[in-house]
Design an enzyme around this catalytic site. Sequence first.
Site, PDB file in Angstrom:
ATOM      1  N   THR A  20       1.518   3.662  -1.992  1.00 42.50           N
ATOM      2  CA  THR A  20       1.139   4.962  -2.544  1.00 42.50           C
ATOM      3  C   THR A  20       0.061   5.651  -1.715  1.00 42.50           C
ATOM      4  O   THR A  20      -0.404   6.728  -2.086  1.00 42.50           O
ATOM      5  CB  THR A  20       0.639   4.794  -3.991  1.00 42.50           C
ATOM      6  OG1 THR A  20      -0.429   3.827  -4.012  1.00 42.50           O
ATOM      7  CG2 THR A  20       1.764   4.310  -4.886  1.00 42.50           C
ATOM      8  N   GLY A  65       0.844  -1.194   0.000  1.00 41.09           N
ATOM      9  CA  GLY A  65       0.000   0.000   0.000  1.00 41.09           C
ATOM     10  C   GLY A  65       0.875   1.238   0.000  1.00 41.09           C
ATOM     11  O   GLY A  65       0.609   2.221   0.701  1.00 41.09           O
ATOM     12  N   GLU A  80      -9.063  16.126  20.796  1.00 41.00           N
ATOM     13  CA  GLU A  80      -8.604  16.821  19.592  1.00 41.00           C
ATOM     14  C   GLU A  80      -9.452  18.061  19.390  1.00 41.00           C
ATOM     15  O   GLU A  80     -10.670  18.034  19.621  1.00 41.00           O
ATOM     16  CB  GLU A  80      -8.721  15.907  18.367  1.00 41.00           C
ATOM     17  CG  GLU A  80      -7.939  14.602  18.462  1.00 41.00           C
ATOM     18  CD  GLU A  80      -6.470  14.784  18.147  1.00 41.00           C
ATOM     19  OE1 GLU A  80      -6.025  15.946  18.010  1.00 41.00           O
ATOM     20  OE2 GLU A  80      -5.760  13.775  18.033  1.00 41.00           O
ATOM     21  N   HIS A 138      -5.646   2.102  21.744  1.00 43.25           N
ATOM     22  CA  HIS A 138      -4.809   3.063  22.466  1.00 43.25           C
ATOM     23  C   HIS A 138      -5.229   3.240  23.929  1.00 43.25           C
ATOM     24  O   HIS A 138      -4.415   3.080  24.843  1.00 43.25           O
ATOM     25  CB  HIS A 138      -4.826   4.411  21.757  1.00 43.25           C
ATOM     26  CG  HIS A 138      -4.096   5.475  22.520  1.00 43.25           C
ATOM     27  ND1 HIS A 138      -2.753   5.379  22.819  1.00 43.25           N
ATOM     28  CD2 HIS A 138      -4.524   6.643  23.082  1.00 43.25           C
ATOM     29  CE1 HIS A 138      -2.389   6.448  23.509  1.00 43.25           C
ATOM     30  NE2 HIS A 138      -3.436   7.215  23.679  1.00 43.25           N
ATOM     31  N   LEU A 151      -0.783   7.107   4.420  1.00 44.56           N
ATOM     32  CA  LEU A 151      -0.047   6.635   5.591  1.00 44.56           C
ATOM     33  C   LEU A 151       1.384   6.277   5.216  1.00 44.56           C
ATOM     34  O   LEU A 151       2.335   6.651   5.931  1.00 44.56           O
ATOM     35  CB  LEU A 151      -0.754   5.422   6.205  1.00 44.56           C
ATOM     36  CG  LEU A 151      -0.055   4.768   7.398  1.00 44.56           C
ATOM     37  CD1 LEU A 151       0.066   5.749   8.554  1.00 44.56           C
ATOM     38  CD2 LEU A 151      -0.799   3.510   7.842  1.00 44.56           C
ATOM     39  N   ALA A 152       1.553   5.566   4.125  1.00 38.47           N
ATOM     40  CA  ALA A 152       2.900   5.181   3.699  1.00 38.47           C
ATOM     41  C   ALA A 152       3.731   6.401   3.328  1.00 38.47           C
ATOM     42  O   ALA A 152       4.897   6.524   3.725  1.00 38.47           O
ATOM     43  CB  ALA A 152       2.815   4.223   2.513  1.00 38.47           C
ATOM     44  N   ARG A 184      -0.976  -1.276  -6.407  1.00 35.11           N
ATOM     45  CA  ARG A 184      -1.580  -1.631  -7.691  1.00 35.11           C
ATOM     46  C   ARG A 184      -1.279  -0.625  -8.796  1.00 35.11           C
ATOM     47  O   ARG A 184      -1.569  -0.889  -9.961  1.00 35.11           O
ATOM     48  CB  ARG A 184      -3.095  -1.759  -7.530  1.00 35.11           C
ATOM     49  CG  ARG A 184      -3.515  -2.930  -6.653  1.00 35.11           C
ATOM     50  CD  ARG A 184      -5.020  -2.969  -6.492  1.00 35.11           C
ATOM     51  NE  ARG A 184      -5.455  -4.159  -5.772  1.00 35.11           N
ATOM     52  CZ  ARG A 184      -6.717  -4.435  -5.477  1.00 35.11           C
ATOM     53  NH1 ARG A 184      -7.676  -3.591  -5.841  1.00 35.11           N
ATOM     54  NH2 ARG A 184      -7.025  -5.535  -4.829  1.00 35.11           N
ATOM     55  N   ARG A 199       4.291   6.671  21.402  1.00 36.43           N
ATOM     56  CA  ARG A 199       4.635   7.965  21.985  1.00 36.43           C
ATOM     57  C   ARG A 199       5.494   7.774  23.233  1.00 36.43           C
ATOM     58  O   ARG A 199       5.387   6.777  23.947  1.00 36.43           O
ATOM     59  CB  ARG A 199       3.373   8.749  22.330  1.00 36.43           C
ATOM     60  CG  ARG A 199       2.423   8.966  21.171  1.00 36.43           C
ATOM     61  CD  ARG A 199       2.995   9.921  20.145  1.00 36.43           C
ATOM     62  NE  ARG A 199       3.146  11.263  20.688  1.00 36.43           N
ATOM     63  CZ  ARG A 199       3.649  12.297  19.997  1.00 36.43           C
ATOM     64  NH1 ARG A 199       4.081  12.105  18.768  1.00 36.43           N
ATOM     65  NH2 ARG A 199       3.746  13.487  20.545  1.00 36.43           N
ATOM     66  N   ARG A 203       2.190  14.201  30.573  1.00 35.33           N
ATOM     67  CA  ARG A 203       1.576  14.985  29.496  1.00 35.33           C
ATOM     68  C   ARG A 203       2.354  14.803  28.208  1.00 35.33           C
ATOM     69  O   ARG A 203       3.573  14.942  28.162  1.00 35.33           O
ATOM     70  CB  ARG A 203       1.543  16.466  29.882  1.00 35.33           C
ATOM     71  CG  ARG A 203       0.968  17.380  28.793  1.00 35.33           C
ATOM     72  CD  ARG A 203       0.861  18.810  29.276  1.00 35.33           C
ATOM     73  NE  ARG A 203      -0.070  18.903  30.383  1.00 35.33           N
ATOM     74  CZ  ARG A 203      -0.047  19.890  31.292  1.00 35.33           C
ATOM     75  NH1 ARG A 203       0.880  20.828  31.223  1.00 35.33           N
ATOM     76  NH2 ARG A 203      -0.937  19.915  32.261  1.00 35.33           N
TER      77      ARG A 203
END
Length: 591
Positions: free
Chosen positions: A125, A123, A328, A352, A128-129, A157, A294, A479
């Site tokens: 392209t 994957g 967020e 998470h 994320l990559a 692909r 993290r 934090r």
Amino acid sequence: MLFCLYFLSVAENRLSLAIDSRIGLYGSAAKFCSRFYGLKNWILENLNLREPQRKKHEHEKEIKSLQFQDKVVEHLETTSSQDGLSKGALTINFPNASIESHSSSLQSHSSGRPPSLCIAVIGATGDLARWKIFPALFALYYSGFLPENVAIFGYSRRKLSDDDLRSIITSTLTCRLDYQQDCGSKMDEFLSRTYYIDGGYDNEEGMSMLNARMEQIEGESKANRIFYLSVPQEALLDVASSLADNAQTHKGWNRVIIEKPFGFDSLTSHQLTQYLLTKFTENQLYRIDHLLGRNIIENITVLRFSNLVFQPLWRRTYIHNVQVILSEDFGIQMRERYFKSYGLIRYIVHSHLLQTIALLAMEPPISFDGEDVRNEKVKVLRSIRELEHTDVVLGQYKECSEDKVRDARLNNSTPTFFAAALHIDNARWDGVPFLIKAGMGLSKHRVEIRIQFRHVPGNIYRDHIRHNVDLATNELILRDVPNEAILVRVNNKIPGLGLSLDASELNLLYKDKYNGEVPDSYEHLLHDVMDGDNHLFMRSDEVAAAWDILSPVLCDIDENNVAPEPYDLGSGGPVKASQLWAKHGVQWVED
């Protein structure tokens, strides 16, 4: 039988130069062989007695071969200077191919050359990559954490060439701010080791091509492989199956990284796990959640198990509550695909938040080996009480535009806010609420863990505390955002005449203490995969235990038995969340 030949091989490794595939020996080594010619005959005769089935002509042929080699040694010992070698050195061309093979294999073994490493991004392209995986790989290469004989493969692909892939990822690669030296040359080296495979729409054929390209680069040496499956859930099974059958190496280990979420619910997750385990072993699978890479997550176990001051306090006797907060200040537009398909609970809470709770609450493992840590984590997850409706709050933000239109990307049942009070039914944590909160479109971007301790019993300074007595408790805060820090809140005397107390924070602010750039979470986790450190990656039983906790809530949402409470974009979240915390004697930080 090959005593002398073995000595020659060792001597070649220890004492000699290699010249044009010939072996350069010093005279002492050559004389050694000549002097022990009688010993060789004795060995051969004894071997012949023990193996009467061997034909006499084979034995004689072998003796003649060794006699010839000894004559060569004696002759070249006196003429070695003609070959340009130093005095006393000689060069031998052995006609017997088996000797060359034996010598080369011994040399390869003794040289300790590390195995090659091939990393395939399936994957390649996708966003994320492009924005996370390739930059993390380059950061590791730039910092010297990838082996010199590494090769990076992109697979997708799209019809691209090697140069096309290099052009796509070049703009996302950056060098360390605290290094910067040789940035351009390092980037060129990394890109020259990056290749592209057009997998087309037949993954069986595509993975076979990937394997062939890898083998071409690996050669005959030992080789290890990492496969990062950056693909949608609906494509995962086909890709994993084709990879397992066609692209694994037999000359080293294979490790497969799988992106979250790990299924959609208990049933689909169980089916996915069972299928994967027919193709791979459990220790080959690395279920990745970038938020667990993290620095704050690693600090949980460091603070707990390397500081004596915290160890006796880490229990129900002293801790009043634990809060894990991930809020967020933007809407779902940043991760629209994930929220449309999976939602907040499947994408963030399942892995998470529950993994963070497990690390905070687990018993000390017998070692820091990944399996020992995961054994303790799964015990915590299995001890979490079934969630009740009164301990869960769901919310969905409203778009604060002029016409007050709800965000068109959301349906009425998609929560953008989740809060819950978890209870762990074991001796260490009985009666301590673990409060989790995850939300989008809130007033602040905040990622932190807060451990609030109980009041001091019979506090003789109670009347001298100027602020709210309920807020005068000690607190440990880890934090991540904003401004990574470790804070300890303590009560102290305000300078001056009289006696007044205040609550202050002892502050370890990372940007002030440490000047180096903090590695990205993907960089951290990819490094762990290379090292075989799996303690931050979920095991199959952890995945199942987490789904068991959340399945009742997900079923209610899917069956429309519960509706998210609306809240304004940019606010503190649903009103019921504050009420839930007040129920457990806790006040939100934002409040």
